[in-house]
Design a protein around this motif. Sequence first.
Motif, PDB file in Angstrom:
ATOM      1  N   ARG A 101      38.969  38.505  35.471  1.00  0.00           N
ATOM      2  CA  ARG A 101      39.450  38.902  34.142  1.00  0.00           C
ATOM      3  C   ARG A 101      40.046  40.308  34.165  1.00  0.00           C
ATOM      4  O   ARG A 101      39.537  41.194  34.846  1.00  0.00           O
ATOM      5  N   VAL A 102      41.115  40.481  33.409  1.00  0.00           N
ATOM      6  CA  VAL A 102      41.814  41.764  33.343  1.00  0.00           C
ATOM      7  C   VAL A 102      41.955  42.194  31.883  1.00  0.00           C
ATOM      8  O   VAL A 102      41.629  41.449  30.957  1.00  0.00           O
ATOM      9  N   GLY A 103      42.471  43.412  31.685  1.00  0.00           N
ATOM     10  CA  GLY A 103      42.670  43.917  30.334  1.00  0.00           C
ATOM     11  C   GLY A 103      41.360  44.082  29.600  1.00  0.00           C
ATOM     12  O   GLY A 103      40.294  44.266  30.189  1.00  0.00           O
ATOM     13  N   ALA A 104      41.414  44.014  28.292  1.00  0.00           N
ATOM     14  CA  ALA A 104      40.213  44.176  27.476  1.00  0.00           C
ATOM     15  C   ALA A 104      39.196  43.085  27.741  1.00  0.00           C
ATOM     16  O   ALA A 104      37.984  43.324  27.689  1.00  0.00           O
ATOM     17  N   LEU A 105      39.661  41.874  28.027  1.00  0.00           N
ATOM     18  CA  LEU A 105      38.732  40.771  28.290  1.00  0.00           C
ATOM     19  C   LEU A 105      37.940  40.991  29.576  1.00  0.00           C
ATOM     20  O   LEU A 105      36.887  40.397  29.766  1.00  0.00           O
ATOM     21  N   ILE A 148      42.316  40.410  46.864  1.00  0.00           N
ATOM     22  CA  ILE A 148      42.074  40.818  45.472  1.00  0.00           C
ATOM     23  C   ILE A 148      43.373  41.412  44.945  1.00  0.00           C
ATOM     24  O   ILE A 148      43.858  42.422  45.447  1.00  0.00           O
ATOM     25  N   TYR A 149      43.960  40.766  43.934  1.00  0.00           N
ATOM     26  CA  TYR A 149      45.286  41.169  43.463  1.00  0.00           C
ATOM     27  C   TYR A 149      45.232  42.452  42.640  1.00  0.00           C
ATOM     28  O   TYR A 149      44.193  42.831  42.091  1.00  0.00           O
ATOM     29  N   GLY A 150      46.387  43.110  42.583  1.00  0.00           N
ATOM     30  CA  GLY A 150      46.564  44.278  41.735  1.00  0.00           C
ATOM     31  C   GLY A 150      47.238  43.907  40.431  1.00  0.00           C
ATOM     32  O   GLY A 150      47.376  42.742  40.080  1.00  0.00           O
ATOM     33  N   GLY A 151      47.676  44.938  39.714  1.00  0.00           N
ATOM     34  CA  GLY A 151      48.298  44.726  38.413  1.00  0.00           C
ATOM     35  C   GLY A 151      47.766  45.679  37.367  1.00  0.00           C
ATOM     36  O   GLY A 151      47.748  45.347  36.175  1.00  0.00           O
ATOM     37  N   ALA A 152      47.321  46.869  37.809  1.00  0.00           N
ATOM     38  CA  ALA A 152      46.829  47.917  36.893  1.00  0.00           C
ATOM     39  C   ALA A 152      45.633  47.460  36.067  1.00  0.00           C
ATOM     40  O   ALA A 152      45.369  48.006  35.003  1.00  0.00           O
ATOM     41  N   PHE A 153      44.905  46.453  36.545  1.00  0.00           N
ATOM     42  CA  PHE A 153      43.770  45.877  35.837  1.00  0.00           C
ATOM     43  C   PHE A 153      44.176  45.273  34.490  1.00  0.00           C
ATOM     44  O   PHE A 153      43.332  45.058  33.624  1.00  0.00           O
ATOM     45  N   GLU A 154      45.473  45.003  34.334  1.00  0.00           N
ATOM     46  CA  GLU A 154      45.959  44.372  33.107  1.00  0.00           C
ATOM     47  C   GLU A 154      46.697  43.070  33.382  1.00  0.00           C
ATOM     48  O   GLU A 154      46.943  42.296  32.459  1.00  0.00           O
ATOM     49  N   SER A 155      47.098  42.856  34.640  1.00  0.00           N
ATOM     50  CA  SER A 155      47.841  41.647  34.977  1.00  0.00           C
ATOM     51  C   SER A 155      47.524  41.273  36.408  1.00  0.00           C
ATOM     52  O   SER A 155      46.744  41.940  37.085  1.00  0.00           O
ATOM     53  N   GLY A 156      48.136  40.198  36.889  1.00  0.00           N
ATOM     54  CA  GLY A 156      47.944  39.770  38.264  1.00  0.00           C
ATOM     55  C   GLY A 156      47.610  38.300  38.354  1.00  0.00           C
ATOM     56  O   GLY A 156      47.202  37.666  37.370  1.00  0.00           O
ATOM     57  N   ARG A 203      45.575  21.444  42.865  1.00  0.00           N
ATOM     58  CA  ARG A 203      46.406  22.087  41.847  1.00  0.00           C
ATOM     59  C   ARG A 203      45.879  23.489  41.555  1.00  0.00           C
ATOM     60  O   ARG A 203      44.694  23.674  41.280  1.00  0.00           O
ATOM     61  N   PHE A 204      46.780  24.466  41.610  1.00  0.00           N
ATOM     62  CA  PHE A 204      46.401  25.836  41.266  1.00  0.00           C
ATOM     63  C   PHE A 204      46.212  25.971  39.762  1.00  0.00           C
ATOM     64  O   PHE A 204      46.907  25.326  38.973  1.00  0.00           O
ATOM     65  N   ARG A 205      45.280  26.821  39.386  1.00  0.00           N
ATOM     66  CA  ARG A 205      44.914  26.964  37.973  1.00  0.00           C
ATOM     67  C   ARG A 205      45.495  28.240  37.372  1.00  0.00           C
ATOM     68  O   ARG A 205      46.051  29.081  38.058  1.00  0.00           O
ATOM     69  N   ALA A 206      45.314  28.369  36.068  1.00  0.00           N
ATOM     70  CA  ALA A 206      45.933  29.456  35.307  1.00  0.00           C
ATOM     71  C   ALA A 206      45.380  30.816  35.706  1.00  0.00           C
ATOM     72  O   ALA A 206      44.215  30.974  36.070  1.00  0.00           O
ATOM     73  N   ALA A 207      46.260  31.821  35.612  1.00  0.00           N
ATOM     74  CA  ALA A 207      45.866  33.215  35.766  1.00  0.00           C
ATOM     75  C   ALA A 207      45.197  33.690  34.483  1.00  0.00           C
ATOM     76  O   ALA A 207      45.309  33.047  33.429  1.00  0.00           O
ATOM     77  N   PRO A 208      44.497  34.831  34.513  1.00  0.00           N
ATOM     78  CA  PRO A 208      43.831  35.318  33.302  1.00  0.00           C
ATOM     79  C   PRO A 208      44.841  35.730  32.248  1.00  0.00           C
ATOM     80  O   PRO A 208      45.992  36.046  32.557  1.00  0.00           O
ATOM     81  N   PRO A 209      44.439  35.729  30.974  1.00  0.00           N
ATOM     82  CA  PRO A 209      45.356  36.137  29.901  1.00  0.00           C
ATOM     83  C   PRO A 209      45.929  37.523  30.157  1.00  0.00           C
ATOM     84  O   PRO A 209      45.211  38.461  30.513  1.00  0.00           O
ATOM     85  N   GLN A 210      47.246  37.657  29.975  1.00  0.00           N
ATOM     86  CA  GLN A 210      47.953  38.913  30.217  1.00  0.00           C
ATOM     87  C   GLN A 210      49.324  38.829  29.598  1.00  0.00           C
ATOM     88  O   GLN A 210      49.823  37.726  29.315  1.00  0.00           O
TER      89      GLN A 210
END
Length: 510
Positions: free
Chosen positions: A135-139, A101-109, A58-65
């Motif tokens: 982890r992305v965004g402020a976290l 390694i995914y992209g997303g402006a270091f805020e999502s992905g 089972r795939f797990r959750a992406a980081p908070p975004q």
Amino acid sequence: MSDSVSVVTGQGRLAGRLLDDGGAVFAGIPYAEPPVGALRLRPPQPPRRWEGVRDATRFRAAPPQTPHPLSPPGAVYDEDCLHVNVWTPDIRGRRPVMVWIYGGAFESGSATPPTTDGQWLMRGGDVVVVSFHYRVGALGFAHLSGIGGEAWAGTANLGLQDQVAALRWVRENITRFGGDPDNVTLFGNSAGASAIGCLLAMPSARGLFRRAVMMSPPIARIYAPATADRLAADLLDALGVTRPEQLADVPAERILSAQAEIVPADMGVRALPGGRAWGPVLDGTVLPRTPLQAAAAGDTKGITLLIGANRDEMLIYELMQQAGGSGPQLDDGTLYDEIAGAVGAPAASALIEAYRAAEPDATPARLRLRFLGDHLYRVPAWRMAEAHTRAGGTAYRYLFSADLPVVGSAHGMEVPFVFGGHDKSEGALSQLYRDWPGSAELGHRMTTAWAEFARTGDPGWAPHSPGAVQACEFGSAMGFVAEPPASTAAAWALAVNHPTVPEVRAPMHD
């Protein structure tokens, strides 16, 4: 016949899932302890061992975004996100390893399907494919060491530290999945490519990979500590707290809301001089040099690079702005002022003239997007290849130029071709790829080139020579093309203050 397959890692036994068309997937494997509670905003810690057999189907959750218009519907987000996924043709053997390694402006992905599905690349290239969350965004990128004192030393660039932890997990465990730990290739798009540039410059990442594919790398978007300190202080103010320690008790949803309030929404404003956003910080310890500085110093020459960008990078944002009824209000004067502030007056005049000659009827907003595509992606890709090869390294260059319906060769549109799943899933983008008559040929060509690069270090064309003009073209036309094109190369040679301009500039072609 059982549909499961088992391996034993350094932390314990895993039960993965056999795939219908061959191969197996092992999903949601922890490569670090969950970064929650006391570990929130702290460097990743080694994962604990487990007893018995852990379910890895089972795939797990992406980081908070905060989801954006292209986020998959029904996506799940959670702070307990530091997991790795592995697709393998066979757990026996010793195959090349490709780590995404995914992209997303270091805020999502996200590292999970449908955003990332490694099964077609795994089969088509006969390689082991790995993806992981970071982890992305402020976290992931709040620079607290500058405002929090000694207690927060070592906490810079947590998202990059996550990536190093994941690569160490690959190094220690991938043989159990049929992979070769001595033949690891990183590949990533956008922020993922920028992260790879940072990993090339990070002492902690040395020896963890052999090759790297940088797809549309915004490597110039790395922030100074003073800029990052102000952003972190503004985050605390927006959340109504006074010390970094108090962030441990703030709900993730509030942090997401606050982190969006204190950075510009416009991608151009973020990237141009004076801009700021969440992303890598040149802290001097975790990240002591920029990618270009590391390349120029010869630090990267032991890694073979495949690097390029897309012809229509930023035009996807034009479609998004039209759909949302937003976008900057520009006239010729404000366009000139913005570009001149970024690269100097002579380059601004020459660039606007070149863009206008290519698209006489374009609005100032369209010309701005052309400039930003060059500024963020195409010119940094060229200059990274130049710096790397001038210091003795090997690099192969490409340009993605597919004339896909509606979106052309916009930012990120090459990714499904590389993974080989461009026509496999459902949704508007998959239908777009299916409707374009060149998709099957282009997908096969890109998947083959990327996998062969991972296998041998040679994607199938001549490497870049310093000062050379040619890049391999992947698109409606197949062959080689001047990149940057002659129409803008002379103008970019006039640029000053651009973060990718070296102290001693290499000449661009006429």
